[in-house]
Design a protein around this motif. Structure first.
Motif, PDB file in Angstrom:
ATOM      1  N   SER A   1      39.689  19.599 -23.669  1.00  8.75           N
ATOM      2  CA  SER A   1      40.072  20.869 -23.065  1.00  8.75           C
ATOM      3  C   SER A   1      39.657  20.928 -21.593  1.00  8.75           C
ATOM      4  O   SER A   1      40.437  21.330 -20.733  1.00  8.75           O
ATOM      5  CB  SER A   1      39.441  22.020 -23.847  1.00  8.75           C
ATOM      6  N   SER A   2      38.439  20.520 -21.302  1.00 10.89           N
ATOM      7  CA  SER A   2      37.935  20.529 -19.926  1.00 10.89           C
ATOM      8  C   SER A   2      38.751  19.595 -19.034  1.00 10.89           C
ATOM      9  O   SER A   2      39.065  19.925 -17.886  1.00 10.89           O
ATOM     10  CB  SER A   2      36.472  20.102 -19.876  1.00 10.89           C
ATOM     11  N   PHE A   3      39.099  18.433 -19.566  1.00 14.13           N
ATOM     12  CA  PHE A   3      39.913  17.472 -18.823  1.00 14.13           C
ATOM     13  C   PHE A   3      41.273  18.066 -18.480  1.00 14.13           C
ATOM     14  O   PHE A   3      41.725  17.991 -17.344  1.00 14.13           O
ATOM     15  CB  PHE A   3      40.072  16.187 -19.651  1.00 14.13           C
ATOM     16  N   GLN A   4      41.929  18.684 -19.468  1.00 10.06           N
ATOM     17  CA  GLN A   4      43.244  19.292 -19.245  1.00 10.06           C
ATOM     18  C   GLN A   4      43.152  20.454 -18.260  1.00 10.06           C
ATOM     19  O   GLN A   4      44.025  20.627 -17.406  1.00 10.06           O
ATOM     20  CB  GLN A   4      43.854  19.771 -20.573  1.00 10.06           C
ATOM     21  N   TYR A   5      42.094  21.262 -18.366  1.00 10.93           N
ATOM     22  CA  TYR A   5      41.895  22.385 -17.445  1.00 10.93           C
ATOM     23  C   TYR A   5      41.764  21.895 -16.013  1.00 10.93           C
ATOM     24  O   TYR A   5      42.400  22.418 -15.096  1.00 10.93           O
ATOM     25  CB  TYR A   5      40.667  23.195 -17.861  1.00 10.93           C
ATOM     26  N   GLN A   6      40.927  20.876 -15.793  1.00 14.26           N
ATOM     27  CA  GLN A   6      40.729  20.331 -14.446  1.00 14.26           C
ATOM     28  C   GLN A   6      42.018  19.725 -13.903  1.00 14.26           C
ATOM     29  O   GLN A   6      42.330  19.870 -12.723  1.00 14.26           O
ATOM     30  CB  GLN A   6      39.616  19.272 -14.448  1.00 14.26           C
ATOM     31  N   LYS A   7      42.752  19.059 -14.775  1.00 10.97           N
ATOM     32  CA  LYS A   7      44.020  18.442 -14.360  1.00 10.97           C
ATOM     33  C   LYS A   7      45.003  19.506 -13.878  1.00 10.97           C
ATOM     34  O   LYS A   7      45.630  19.368 -12.835  1.00 10.97           O
ATOM     35  CB  LYS A   7      44.597  17.667 -15.546  1.00 10.97           C
TER      36      LYS A   7
ATOM     37  N   LYS B   1      44.219  22.568 -12.889  1.00 16.06           N
ATOM     38  CA  LYS B   1      43.628  23.270 -11.751  1.00 16.06           C
ATOM     39  C   LYS B   1      43.888  22.510 -10.446  1.00 16.06           C
ATOM     40  O   LYS B   1      44.118  23.116  -9.403  1.00 16.06           O
ATOM     41  CB  LYS B   1      42.122  23.421 -11.990  1.00 16.06           C
ATOM     42  N   ASN B   2      43.868  21.201 -10.505  1.00 13.02           N
ATOM     43  CA  ASN B   2      44.070  20.370  -9.314  1.00 13.02           C
ATOM     44  C   ASN B   2      45.547  20.176  -8.972  1.00 13.02           C
ATOM     45  O   ASN B   2      45.864  19.720  -7.883  1.00 13.02           O
ATOM     46  CB  ASN B   2      43.406  19.010  -9.501  1.00 13.02           C
ATOM     47  N   ARG B   3      46.431  20.513  -9.894  1.00 12.43           N
ATOM     48  CA  ARG B   3      47.857  20.365  -9.653  1.00 12.43           C
ATOM     49  C   ARG B   3      48.345  21.463  -8.718  1.00 12.43           C
ATOM     50  O   ARG B   3      47.910  22.606  -8.832  1.00 12.43           O
ATOM     51  CB  ARG B   3      48.593  20.476 -10.997  1.00 12.43           C
TER      52      ARG B   3
END
Length: 130
Positions: free
Chosen positions: A29-35, A37-39
């Motif tokens: 979940s954290s990985f997908q959120y950061q991905k 967020k950076n897009r």
């Protein structure tokens, strides 16, 4: 043969299935959120977010139906008068801009920028422009 040796988010060594990418659901979940967020944000998301913020601010400051508020107060909260959904022109030719049901009109009084805030009324329906 393991595809990933370490969790893509935290770097912890992976155990279990060979196609596993994350050590637990929280890392995934954290990985997908950061991905996300950076897009780069899509244009319509920016517009929608600004309209929502404008509506929230106008709603908060217009509890009485018609209110006058200094422009700097609204602008400090993130209000952007360039984002609105429609407009209405009254008989005096004043053009009120609306964010859904909350309208505003910019005025200058005693060298201070102010907004006259109003709430949409049924009689405005026939004269509104989109």
């Amino acid at each position: 043969m393991r595809l990933y040796k370490e969790c893509l988010h935290c770097g912890k060594e992976l155990e279990g299935r060979t196609d596993k990418k994350f050590c637990d659901p929280q890392c995934k979940s954290s990985f997908q959120y950061q991905k996300e967020k950076n897009r780069p944000e899509r244009f319509y998301n920016k517009v929608d977010n600004q309209l929502k913020l404008n509506r929230k601010i106008l709603k908060e400051y217009n509890k009485g139906g018609k209110v006058i508020v200094r422009a700097d107060i609204l602008l400090k909260l993130g209000f952007d008068p360039n984002f609105f959904t429609h407009y209405w022109k009254n008989q005096k030719e004043d053009v009120y801009l609306f964010v859904y049901e909350y309208g505003f009109l910019k005025r200058k009084e005693k060298d201070k920028e102010k907004y006259i805030l109003i709430i949409w009324q049924e009689y405005m329906q026939k004269d509104s422009k989109v």
